[in-house]
Design an enzyme around this catalytic site. Structure first.
Site, PDB file in Angstrom:
ATOM      1  N   GLU A 173      42.989  30.153  20.205  1.00  6.30           N
ATOM      2  CA  GLU A 173      43.963  30.874  19.390  1.00  6.30           C
ATOM      3  C   GLU A 173      43.949  32.370  19.700  1.00  6.30           C
ATOM      4  OE1 GLU A 173      42.900  29.493  15.472  1.00  6.30           O
ATOM      5  OE2 GLU A 173      44.161  27.731  15.678  1.00  6.30           O
ATOM      6  N   PRO A 194      39.536  38.380  16.632  1.00  9.02           N
ATOM      7  CA  PRO A 194      38.730  37.561  15.713  1.00  9.02           C
ATOM      8  C   PRO A 194      39.333  36.191  15.440  1.00  9.02           C
ATOM      9  CG  PRO A 194      38.979  39.803  14.886  1.00  9.02           C
ATOM     10  CD  PRO A 194      39.920  39.667  16.041  1.00  9.02           C
ATOM     11  N   ASN A 195      38.455  35.215  15.202  1.00 12.40           N
ATOM     12  CA  ASN A 195      38.871  33.866  14.854  1.00 12.40           C
ATOM     13  C   ASN A 195      37.812  33.245  13.947  1.00 12.40           C
ATOM     14  OD1 ASN A 195      39.295  30.728  15.497  1.00 12.40           O
ATOM     15  ND2 ASN A 195      41.173  31.832  15.978  1.00 12.40           N
ATOM     16  N   HIS A 415      47.188  15.142   5.205  1.00 13.59           N
ATOM     17  CA  HIS A 415      46.427  16.254   5.777  1.00 13.59           C
ATOM     18  C   HIS A 415      44.941  15.979   5.634  1.00 13.59           C
ATOM     19  CE1 HIS A 415      44.764  20.535   5.717  1.00 13.59           C
ATOM     20  NE2 HIS A 415      45.170  20.307   6.944  1.00 13.59           N
ATOM     21  N   GLU A 417      41.747  18.069   6.618  1.00 13.49           N
ATOM     22  CA  GLU A 417      40.961  19.192   7.149  1.00 13.49           C
ATOM     23  C   GLU A 417      39.496  18.791   7.119  1.00 13.49           C
ATOM     24  OE1 GLU A 417      39.392  21.817   8.938  1.00 13.49           O
ATOM     25  OE2 GLU A 417      41.521  22.286   8.707  1.00 13.49           O
ATOM     26  N   HIS A 485      44.900  19.647  14.920  1.00  7.63           N
ATOM     27  CA  HIS A 485      44.820  21.104  15.021  1.00  7.63           C
ATOM     28  C   HIS A 485      43.381  21.536  15.282  1.00  7.63           C
ATOM     29  CE1 HIS A 485      48.828  22.656  13.275  1.00  7.63           C
ATOM     30  NE2 HIS A 485      48.983  21.380  13.628  1.00  7.63           N
ATOM     31  N   GLU A 486      43.245  22.624  16.041  1.00  5.92           N
ATOM     32  CA  GLU A 486      41.939  23.174  16.442  1.00  5.92           C
ATOM     33  C   GLU A 486      41.127  22.212  17.312  1.00  5.92           C
ATOM     34  OE1 GLU A 486      43.476  25.063  12.946  1.00  5.92           O
ATOM     35  OE2 GLU A 486      42.382  23.167  12.815  1.00  5.92           O
ATOM     36  N   GLU A 504      47.937  21.230  17.975  1.00  5.67           N
ATOM     37  CA  GLU A 504      48.113  22.681  17.890  1.00  5.67           C
ATOM     38  C   GLU A 504      47.445  23.282  19.131  1.00  5.67           C
ATOM     39  OE1 GLU A 504      47.386  26.164  14.609  1.00  5.67           O
ATOM     40  OE2 GLU A 504      45.717  24.878  15.179  1.00  5.67           O
ATOM     41  N   GLU A 510      51.233  30.209  12.419  1.00  3.11           N
ATOM     42  CA  GLU A 510      50.426  30.708  11.307  1.00  3.11           C
ATOM     43  C   GLU A 510      49.935  32.127  11.557  1.00  3.11           C
ATOM     44  OE1 GLU A 510      47.258  27.962  10.854  1.00  3.11           O
ATOM     45  OE2 GLU A 510      46.330  28.404  12.773  1.00  3.11           O
TER      46      GLU A 510
END
Length: 711
Positions: A173, A194-195, A415, A417, A485-486, A504, A510
């Site tokens: 990202e 940063p992440n 979803h 996560e 995602h990720e 993603e 985002e």
């Protein structure tokens, strides 16, 4: 398939200390691959395009752990085989309804003389570039082995211009940096932003897919295909010699991979063309993956969706139900005894509003984030048992929402996560997927935010690559589509597992709410991230000044164009429904645009600067055109010769106004209708950070009345 097998009669012919090179050509003759062993017995290859060197002589091999002799020199050639293939296959979804797989193959079988270990290297040469991989046959002298590093080289012919992001074991990202290869070292510190989880590699390591352009005007892309049971590859640059060497992602022990024979590496790919369009049109990545392993695929359906998401990203609402809890123990925390924070987004009432809006405007689905218990302490706490993916918050009626959505003919998107607690996700996976089946959720958006658990593991190591694959294959058992995602960047595996409907794996929309993306970001992603497969970029933002004070670096017309240029069979209209109600005429394009394509034509393509793509919808036969522009205003010219001859069409053009600008005037757009045919040529202005979107459909005489011809 035609196979000819021969033994190299001249493997003992040595000229200037190098074994005579063997060559194969691509089917159209534009590429030539040369393979040889150098004086040390190290395998080397070289790639030419139309007699121009693209990859100069480069070494191949691997370093192994706890072996006194590594697999990179001292080889002799045992045998070779040549193969050719020319076939056409039909993807379940995609940028076209048919893909041609046409290549010449060269397999070289090697033996390391001192150890008697066998190593095969398989090359496939297409009309758009090269794929090659290592293969480890069953053998007595090598059963189990561990990789310290893969030593694959890509020797560049000069100081190319590159579009790159920092090499990192845990995130992709980043915004892209455009520079000469020689400038990467000096720019690396500023490129690392940063992440939530990141592990940068070195001052010269970059990620694939790496897009480059030579001074001679050749477009070169390096990536990998069929990343299965192996660590993701980065590229480390020797900037004195302009040679990239592969750099695999390690596990917590520093090991790059554990293999046992028979085994194989992913394919290493080099796509080359005389234009940016050639790179985008290549299907090497998919063709190097195996055919679909899902026999019956009718349940895999492209989806256009809305979601309770952007309001959380921008800070207007929250994932968490309450602000009172510092820690949550699932099964023990009683949410009925805490005070709701009044900001929770995933309430039954709020979700029904999205379902109503989706039903009214013909959307397929609604995504809801923050529906399940545990969000109060989900991030940054190194917590193993973080979610169970089963227990809804008190204000989310799981059963009632499912019934309400069904009554409106809208599908819900689940979803999950994981908070990167991978063991916990696998612990609950069967029950979580079964819950989705029980409530008719056809797709899941999974997430892997934060540092990995087990501690010390990385997002792109072999262990995590295997986890992502396990989740996709397990989902297929339940007939569930996956949008991860990720996770690790895609490498065409969606050909084999077409329920992997999106990823993603890059800096998405985002980040427009986290300080913004570069305004030319979307002109780079199709040449980099999307070489491996579709991206869930979540476009469709109409209000650029968002709730938390950030600014979306895009014009409204650019947001419409993304539905064509950022290919995905899973497309979100990401903004609040209220903002779509403010611009109903522009919203019409999002409602009209197709998701699945019969044909794609890449009209103009310059990474970092502009991109225009035309696509023909698979079912309706309508054409859609998208243009995204970089940092400077530009007037482009595109022909409509992709249209069928002797037919007249209406083109609905959604474009930037003359004074539009991504920063100062992003919502300035125009809509006009014109008559076009295959001889028409469009001259169209695109603002900085702007673009245009076009819907083209065949018209009868009554519809043409009063519509002017395109000048």
């Amino acid at each position: 398939m035609r196979i000819s097998r021969f033994i190299l009669a001249f493997i003992f012919t040595i000229s200037s200390g190098v074994l005579s090179a063997q060559e194969i050509s691509s089917p159209d003759g534009s590429f030539t691959l040369s393979f040889s062993l150098d004086a040390s017995g190290a395998p080397t290859y070289q790639l030419n395009f139309k007699d121009q060197p693209v990859i100069e002589s480069s070494r191949l091999g691997l370093d192994l752990i706890n072996d006194s002799v590594d697999l990179h020199m001292g080889f002799r050639i045992l045998d070779t085989e040549t193969t050719s293939l020319d076939e056409t296959w039909n993807p379940v979804w995609g940028e076209e309804s048919e893909i041609r797989n046409h290549y010449q193959e060269f397999l070289v079988k090697l033996e390391q003389v001192s150890t008697e270990r066998k190593l095969n290297i398989r090359f496939r040469l297409f009309d758009s570039g090269l794929g090659f991989r290592y293969e480890f046959p069953v053998q007595e002298v090598m059963g189990h082995f561990a990789i310290a590093e893969e030593l694959t080289e890509f020797a560049m012919t000069g100081d190319h211009t590159a579009f790159w992001i920092p090499g990192d074991y845990d995130t992709q990202e980043y915004d892209y940096t455009e520079s000469k290869l020689s400038e990467i070292r000096d720019l690396m510190e500023s490129a690392i932003t940063p992440n939530a989880s990141q592990t940068p590699i070195s001052e010269t390591a970059v990620q694939t897919a790496l897009m480059m352009k030579s001074e001679e005007g050749l477009y070169i892309n390096i990536h990998e295909a069929a990343l299965i049971d192996y660590a993701a590859m980065h590229l480390e640059l020797n900037d004195k010699q302009m040679i990239f060497r592969s750099h695999l992602t390690p596990d917590a022990q520093g090991v790059k991979g554990y293999l046992y024979t028979p085994a194989q590496s992913p394919w290493r790919t080099v796509i080359v063309g005389e234009s940016g369009a050639d790179i985008l049109a290549s299907r090497i990545t998919y063709n190097l993956n195996e055919p679909s392993k899902i026999d019956e695929t009718a349940w895999i359906k492209p989806m256009k969706y809305l979601g309770v998401w952007w309001e959380m990203i921008t800070g207007q609402s929250s994932w968490a139900y309450t602000d009172e809890l510092r820690a949550v123990k699932l099964g023990e925390t009683d949410y009925s005894k805490v005070q709701p924070n009044g900001k929770h987004g995933a309430t039954t009432e709020n979700v029904k509003k999205y379902i109503d809006f989706a039903a009214e405007h013909g959307f397929d689905g609604v995504l809801v984030e923050g529906w399940n218990e545990g969000w109060e302490d989900w991030f940054g706490n190194s917590k193993d048992y973080v979610f169970d993916f089963l227990s809804p918050y008190p204000d989310f009626d799981l059963e009632g929402i499912a019934a309400y959505a069904k009554s409106k003919d809208v599908k819900m998107i689940m979803h999950h996560e994981t908070s990167s607690s991978v063991r916990n996700y696998e612990r609950h996976l069967d029950e979580a997927y079964q819950l989705m089946k029980d409530y008719d959720y056809p797709a899941v958006k999974s997430g892997y935010v934060g540092n990995m658990l087990p501690r010390g593991e990385h997002h792109y190591s072999q262990w995590l690559v295997n986890h992502y694959q396990y989740a996709v294959e397990k989902a297929a058992e339940y007939q569930i589509m996956v949008n991860a995602h990720e996770a690790v960047r895609p490498t065409g595996v969606a050909r084999t597992w077409p329920n992997l409907i999106a990823n993603e794996s890059a800096r998405g929309t985002e980040y427009q709410a986290f300080g913004g993306n570069k305004a030319n970001h979307v002109t780079v992603l199709p040449f980099t991230r999307q070489i491996g497969g579709p991206m869930d970029y979540t476009p469709g933002i109409f209000e650029m000044d968002v709730f938390n004070g950030s600014h979306v670096n895009s014009t409204l017309a650019n947001q419409l164009a993304l539905y064509v240029t950022m290919y995905s069979p899973l497309q979100m209209a990401a903004d609040y429904p209220e903002n779509y109600k403010r611009f109903p005429d522009a919203f019409q394009f999002i409602k009209d645009v197709a998701l699945d394509w019969e044909k794609s034509v890449y009209l103009e393509a310059e990474p970092g600067y502009y991109l225009t793509i035309a696509r023909k919808a698979k079912e309706s036969g309508e054409w859609f055109v998208g243009n995204v522009n970089g940092l400077d205003g530009r007037t482009g010219e595109i022909p409509f010769d992709f249209l069928e001859e002797r037919k007249t069409y209406i083109a609905e053009i959604y474009s930037d106004a003359s004074d539009a600008h991504f920063k100062t005037n992003p919502q300035a757009y125009e809509i006009r209708k014109v008559r076009v045919d295959s001889k028409s040529v469009l001259e169209q202005f695109s603002a900085p950070g702007g673009g245009y979107a076009i819907r083209i459909y065949e018209a009868d005489k009554s519809e043409l009345k009063g519509v002017k011809k395109l000048k």
